[in-house]
Enzyme design. Sequence first.
Site, PDB file in Angstrom:
ATOM      1  N   GLY A 215     -36.283  21.562  12.031  1.00 19.28           N
ATOM      2  CA  GLY A 215     -35.150  20.950  11.319  1.00 19.28           C
ATOM      3  C   GLY A 215     -34.748  19.659  11.992  1.00 19.28           C
ATOM      4  O   GLY A 215     -35.521  19.085  12.751  1.00 19.28           O
ATOM      5  N   ASN A 216     -33.541  19.195  11.703  1.00 18.50           N
ATOM      6  CA  ASN A 216     -33.045  17.989  12.364  1.00 18.50           C
ATOM      7  C   ASN A 216     -31.528  18.081  12.509  1.00 18.50           C
ATOM      8  O   ASN A 216     -30.913  19.051  12.073  1.00 18.50           O
ATOM      9  CB  ASN A 216     -33.480  16.735  11.604  1.00 18.50           C
ATOM     10  CG  ASN A 216     -32.973  16.747  10.171  1.00 18.50           C
ATOM     11  OD1 ASN A 216     -31.770  16.703   9.943  1.00 18.50           O
ATOM     12  ND2 ASN A 216     -33.885  16.847   9.202  1.00 18.50           N
ATOM     13  N   PHE A 217     -30.927  17.065  13.119  1.00 23.43           N
ATOM     14  CA  PHE A 217     -29.510  17.137  13.511  1.00 23.43           C
ATOM     15  C   PHE A 217     -28.535  16.717  12.399  1.00 23.43           C
ATOM     16  O   PHE A 217     -27.352  16.584  12.653  1.00 23.43           O
ATOM     17  CB  PHE A 217     -29.261  16.250  14.734  1.00 23.43           C
ATOM     18  CG  PHE A 217     -29.952  16.730  15.964  1.00 23.43           C
ATOM     19  CD1 PHE A 217     -29.681  17.991  16.477  1.00 23.43           C
ATOM     20  CD2 PHE A 217     -30.892  15.940  16.613  1.00 23.43           C
ATOM     21  CE1 PHE A 217     -30.313  18.447  17.625  1.00 23.43           C
ATOM     22  CE2 PHE A 217     -31.529  16.382  17.755  1.00 23.43           C
ATOM     23  CZ  PHE A 217     -31.244  17.648  18.269  1.00 23.43           C
ATOM     24  N   ALA A 283     -31.391  14.475   4.920  1.00 23.29           N
ATOM     25  CA  ALA A 283     -32.408  14.177   5.938  1.00 23.29           C
ATOM     26  C   ALA A 283     -33.476  15.257   5.781  1.00 23.29           C
ATOM     27  O   ALA A 283     -33.403  16.322   6.402  1.00 23.29           O
ATOM     28  CB  ALA A 283     -31.789  14.214   7.321  1.00 23.29           C
TER      29      ALA A 283
END
Length: 412
Positions: A215-217, A283
């Site tokens: 995943g991402n932030f 995102a």
Amino acid sequence: MSTAATGHLAGRHIVLGITGGIAAYKSAMLVRLFVKAGAEVQVIMTPNAREFISPVTMSTLSGKPVITEFFSANTGEWHSHVDLGLWADAFVVAPATACTIAKMANGVADNMLVTSYLSTRARVFVAPAMDLDMMAHPSTCRNLDTLRADGCIIIEAASGELASHLSGKGRMEEPEAIAAAVERYFAARCTMSGRKVLITAGPTYERIDPVRFIGNFSSGKMGYALANEAARRGAEVTLVSGPVHPFDTLPGVKVVRVESAREMLDAARRAFSDADVAIFAAAVADYRPERVLDRKAKREHPGEGLDSIKLVKNPDIAATLGACRRPGQTLVGFALETSDAMQNGAEKLVRKGLDAIVINSLQDQGAGFGTDTNKISIMYADGRPTLEFGLKSKADVAADILDNIPTPLPSR
Ligand code: CTP
């Protein structure tokens, strides 16, 4: 009396400031009108206002405790003027005495009402009420001019018999006219009425096994701020959200929660054909594991899948939908860059078939993932000059974006 535009007060947060004048009794009716129209009202009274109308009346009508002091006398709880100012969609002072008008014009923050006024970013409405000579005094006229210049909307006092038994200009405008003025303001801001808006937000999670993901932030804050701002402007919003902590959304926002990029594409595709505007703020993870393990992979067992994960490309949601857009739709993307922001943004604008791209750079302090602020530029496909904005709250950035993208006519 002015006619109210209907329905535009529903769900609005209104701070009603009441000051010490005979006309304070009319504020009870004003609260009723706001509440009946579906608004939430928080009343702030100056200490003098309590001599004219009981806080019990106002708290009963508004359904919220009235605030007068900086601290609650009973609990010692601090009333945050900053939170209150930011909560407000409109800040109405009715009646506004000559004294409060003077304090507002000069920033004399010696009570909860004026302090909250100084903290608010909402549009402020001031309904003066005073004797005719006070109303006509050069000092009052000067202070009202200052408030006008500061962006306040002055709801002019009417002429008639005054509490002093003199007759002339100084009667507070009737509650119906004040409510109508506030409603007209919201109606005028409904620049997206009848438009359907699709927004993607947040990260996507791509499963490795039942407990792990790639995943991402991304926090989703920017996408949710856009959804709420579009709803505030009257749009019907479908917000396709990746896994984020839940944020409050306004009534016009339908949230579709998804986990992975492929789920996000499916949900976005369903809303896209009907959408007048699509904003891709998510995102999206560019790659996902080729194989999702059905049992938790063990650290001590190399070869079970954790030591090397083969990745495959995810679909590009913006580019996929950009390729099948119909005339009249507006498509907006985001580009979060760590270097060469403008060049990369320009390239994505073309590659994804977008009308505009919102560029932010992680090199700018306060911009990007997880922060409450952002600093953006908007670049256009039709060659008009790129717009650059300063560091702002994500709510204000959302307003800048919606102010500066073409709003097509409703497709139906
Ligand atoms: N986007 C998308 N689907 C993807 C990847 C990106 O819809 N699989 C959208 C984003 O929501 C954003 C825009 O495309 O509006 C640009 O996203 P970004 O991650 O900056 O671009 P990428 O094309 O993924 O390029 P890179 O990560 O290599 O910079």
